[in-house]
Design a protein around this motif. Structure first.
Motif, short mmCIF file in Angstrom:
data_model
loop_
_atom_site.label_atom_id
_atom_site.label_comp_id
_atom_site.label_asym_id
_atom_site.label_seq_id
_atom_site.Cartn_x
_atom_site.Cartn_y
_atom_site.Cartn_z
N THR A 134 -6.45 -11.84 -15.33
CA THR A 134 -7.54 -11.34 -14.48
C THR A 134 -8.75 -12.26 -14.56
O THR A 134 -9.36 -12.58 -13.53
N LYS A 135 -9.09 -12.70 -15.76
CA LYS A 135 -10.20 -13.64 -15.93
C LYS A 135 -9.94 -14.93 -15.17
O LYS A 135 -10.81 -15.45 -14.47
N GLU A 136 -8.73 -15.44 -15.31
CA GLU A 136 -8.36 -16.69 -14.63
C GLU A 136 -8.46 -16.50 -13.12
O GLU A 136 -8.99 -17.36 -12.41
N VAL A 143 -9.27 -20.29 -18.34
CA VAL A 143 -8.72 -19.99 -19.65
C VAL A 143 -8.09 -21.28 -20.17
O VAL A 143 -7.21 -21.85 -19.53
N SER A 166 -5.32 -9.15 -19.09
CA SER A 166 -6.76 -9.41 -19.20
C SER A 166 -7.06 -10.88 -19.00
O SER A 166 -7.99 -11.25 -18.27
N GLU A 206 -12.76 -17.60 -14.05
CA GLU A 206 -13.08 -18.00 -15.42
C GLU A 206 -11.89 -18.75 -15.99
O GLU A 206 -10.82 -18.19 -16.18
N THR A 233 -10.68 -15.88 -26.90
CA THR A 233 -9.38 -16.39 -26.46
C THR A 233 -8.43 -16.51 -27.64
O THR A 233 -7.25 -16.13 -27.55
N SER A 244 -10.31 -14.51 -11.49
CA SER A 244 -11.69 -14.32 -11.04
C SER A 244 -12.53 -15.58 -11.21
O SER A 244 -13.73 -15.57 -11.01
#
Length: 104
Positions: free
Chosen positions: A61-63, A69, A58, A67, A5, A65
């Motif tokens: 997308t993580k957030e 941040v 990126s 995950e 991060t 899905s």
């Protein structure tokens, strides 16, 4: 904060700074009548913004899905850099166009 991060945040800050610097150089080049260089600098600014956008996407997308941040002052600073760079690049394009019209 995760190292990944932190690296992404620093990339956002650096690419935002590069984009803004290139946009400013485009304005200086246009003022001097060097429109080929001005256009090249605007292209470099766009490339830096694309790199920043890809990093930002990126993280989004993580957030999305699930995950989480981590938000931090550094993250806010990075987002501020990107937003300012986008605005500055847009305005630099207009200033370069105005200089081209005046030169013709």
């Amino acid at each position: 904060m995760k190292e990944e991060t932190l690296q992404t945040i620093m990339g956002l800050i650096m690419n935002g700074g590069d984009a803004k610097s290139n946009a400013m150089e485009a304005i200086y080049a246009a003022k001097e009548g060097n429109f080929e260089n001005a256009d090249a600098k605007l292209k470099e600014a766009d490339e830096a913004l694309t790199r920043a956008h890809n990093s930002q996407t990126s993280m989004l997308t993580k957030e999305a899905s699930g995950e989480h941040v981590e938000m931090s002052l550094l993250m806010v600073h990075a987002q501020d850099h990107i937003m300012n760079a986008i605005t500055f690049r847009d305005l630099a394009g207009e200033v370069v166009d105005i200089h081209k019209k005046i030169a013709n």
